[in-house]
Design a protein around this motif. Sequence first.
Motif, PDB file in Angstrom:
ATOM      1  N   ASN A  79      38.128  39.835  40.542  1.00 36.90           N
ATOM      2  CA  ASN A  79      38.449  38.636  41.327  1.00 36.90           C
ATOM      3  C   ASN A  79      38.320  37.373  40.481  1.00 36.90           C
ATOM      4  N   VAL A  80      37.254  37.288  39.700  1.00 39.24           N
ATOM      5  CA  VAL A  80      37.051  36.108  38.848  1.00 39.24           C
ATOM      6  C   VAL A  80      38.140  36.031  37.780  1.00 39.24           C
ATOM      7  N   MET A  81      38.404  37.164  37.127  1.00 38.54           N
ATOM      8  CA  MET A  81      39.395  37.182  36.048  1.00 38.54           C
ATOM      9  C   MET A  81      40.784  36.825  36.554  1.00 38.54           C
ATOM     10  N   LEU A  82      41.163  37.352  37.714  1.00 38.64           N
ATOM     11  CA  LEU A  82      42.494  37.084  38.261  1.00 38.64           C
ATOM     12  C   LEU A  82      42.640  35.627  38.691  1.00 38.64           C
ATOM     13  N   THR A  83      41.572  35.058  39.235  1.00 47.96           N
ATOM     14  CA  THR A  83      41.616  33.650  39.646  1.00 47.96           C
ATOM     15  C   THR A  83      41.802  32.737  38.431  1.00 47.96           C
ATOM     16  N   VAL A  84      41.042  32.996  37.371  1.00 47.30           N
ATOM     17  CA  VAL A  84      41.153  32.192  36.152  1.00 47.30           C
ATOM     18  C   VAL A  84      42.535  32.378  35.519  1.00 47.30           C
ATOM     19  N   THR A  85      43.040  33.606  35.535  1.00 51.57           N
ATOM     20  CA  THR A  85      44.365  33.876  34.965  1.00 51.57           C
ATOM     21  C   THR A  85      45.455  33.142  35.728  1.00 51.57           C
ATOM     22  N   ALA A  86      45.358  33.146  37.059  1.00 56.47           N
ATOM     23  CA  ALA A  86      46.338  32.427  37.882  1.00 56.47           C
ATOM     24  C   ALA A  86      46.329  30.936  37.549  1.00 56.47           C
ATOM     25  N   ALA A  87      45.131  30.377  37.380  1.00 57.37           N
ATOM     26  CA  ALA A  87      45.023  28.956  37.026  1.00 57.37           C
ATOM     27  C   ALA A  87      45.610  28.705  35.642  1.00 57.37           C
ATOM     28  N   GLY A  88      45.351  29.602  34.710  1.00 56.36           N
ATOM     29  CA  GLY A  88      45.888  29.455  33.362  1.00 56.36           C
ATOM     30  C   GLY A  88      47.403  29.483  33.336  1.00 56.36           C
ATOM     31  N   VAL A 107      43.783  31.775  27.292  1.00 58.39           N
ATOM     32  CA  VAL A 107      43.046  32.060  28.529  1.00 58.39           C
ATOM     33  C   VAL A 107      43.735  33.155  29.327  1.00 58.39           C
ATOM     34  N   VAL A 108      45.054  33.033  29.481  1.00 55.79           N
ATOM     35  CA  VAL A 108      45.811  33.999  30.271  1.00 55.79           C
ATOM     36  C   VAL A 108      45.753  35.396  29.651  1.00 55.79           C
ATOM     37  N   SER A 109      45.942  35.482  28.353  1.00 58.48           N
ATOM     38  CA  SER A 109      45.945  36.794  27.701  1.00 58.48           C
ATOM     39  C   SER A 109      44.558  37.414  27.648  1.00 58.48           C
ATOM     40  N   THR A 110      43.535  36.576  27.571  1.00 56.76           N
ATOM     41  CA  THR A 110      42.174  37.101  27.645  1.00 56.76           C
ATOM     42  C   THR A 110      41.952  37.778  28.992  1.00 56.76           C
ATOM     43  N   GLY A 111      42.462  37.162  30.051  1.00 63.28           N
ATOM     44  CA  GLY A 111      42.347  37.754  31.380  1.00 63.28           C
ATOM     45  C   GLY A 111      43.271  38.930  31.612  1.00 63.28           C
TER      46      GLY A 111
END
Length: 404
Positions: A79-88, A107-111
Amino acid sequence: MSSGDRMDRSSVAVMALASGLVVANSYYAQPLVAAIAESLHASDTTVGLVVTAGQVGYALGLAFLVPLGDMIERRRLLNVMLTVTAAGLLVMATAPTWQVLAAAAVVVSTGSVVGQILVPFAATLAHDTERGRVIGNVMTGLLLGILLSRVVAGLLAEVFGWRGVFVVASALMLLTLVLVRRLPVVAPTAPSRYPAVLASVWRIARDEPVLRRRMGYGALTYASFGVFWTSIGFLLAGGDSGWSDAQIGLFTLVGVAGALAARIAGTLADRGFARKQTGVFVAATAGAFALIAVGEHHVAALAVGVALLELGIQGTHISNQSLIYTLRPDAGSRVNTAYMTSYFLAGALGSAASTVAYLTHGWTAVCVLGALFPVCGLLVWLDDMRRPSESPVPSESPVELRSA
């Protein structure tokens, strides 16, 4: 879910779909470099750094986020990773400069290593008699995400522009957030300090000979992947009959054979053939380059060679995964970190060597180089087959975690 239960099909489908949707984020920018460069008033070479930044981000995710799958409850972590990826992705869509775009791409590729958390999660949940098939199905979703991402990016860019591609991708991450809520909650197996969890990755690789051998097979075949896909663009785009970017993008769909191989290899692994079929798949990887060499002047031979190459690489990969995830049931994410880090580094090595080979000695040198890696893997396999069975025995005790 007990060890005697079979994994719910809807959970497998969710993991496969989520893996494909998220991994695609790392590949959307590749066919859009020219459009992005024009929009941001930068050179193609400069914007190409965005793609490189994405590769760096994925490597960071493998090394530093995937091990968290053993330390933090996985659904919460996702959940945390997907939220950060969406923001990125939204930052990428609105980036005013290529520097901002590249930073967001990291950021996106890290997620985007979500799939590398879901695969060992699936292996943990699956019954022993279906583990290979379940891994194969999840990997099929991941592979299709990679294969279709470039084509989808091109089609969306035609309608919405390159910024629209990343807006749609961000929306898909929110959809994925909803999907992962259907997955079961499983307590973490390594409730320890983060530095200790990272350090235990190296101890696992040191203590598990089966894992080390499987890391070798994976590295030697995936290096061939880097060799081929790095230079194929040079070949197809060169000469008077050069292909367009769209045609090259569509050509990557020949690699759907890899998705088929994932399902076949997983099913056979469940029947006890993982060790024997490894040699067949490694040999197929090496043999593919004979057709690929002919393919310099014959597109049909090239297409068949690529299909065989993908089948060999992914068949080896699934065979490896069906064995390594039973080694340390309490450390699936850390086992995956060790395996995938060597896998990724080998691909980078093959990519770098391929560029040198093509620029100095042409397509024939690329094919010789590409075949050399799996030939070495085949020699290792022949030696292994003279030894007792490498069937992994699950560890009876949790991985030791030392305070750091």
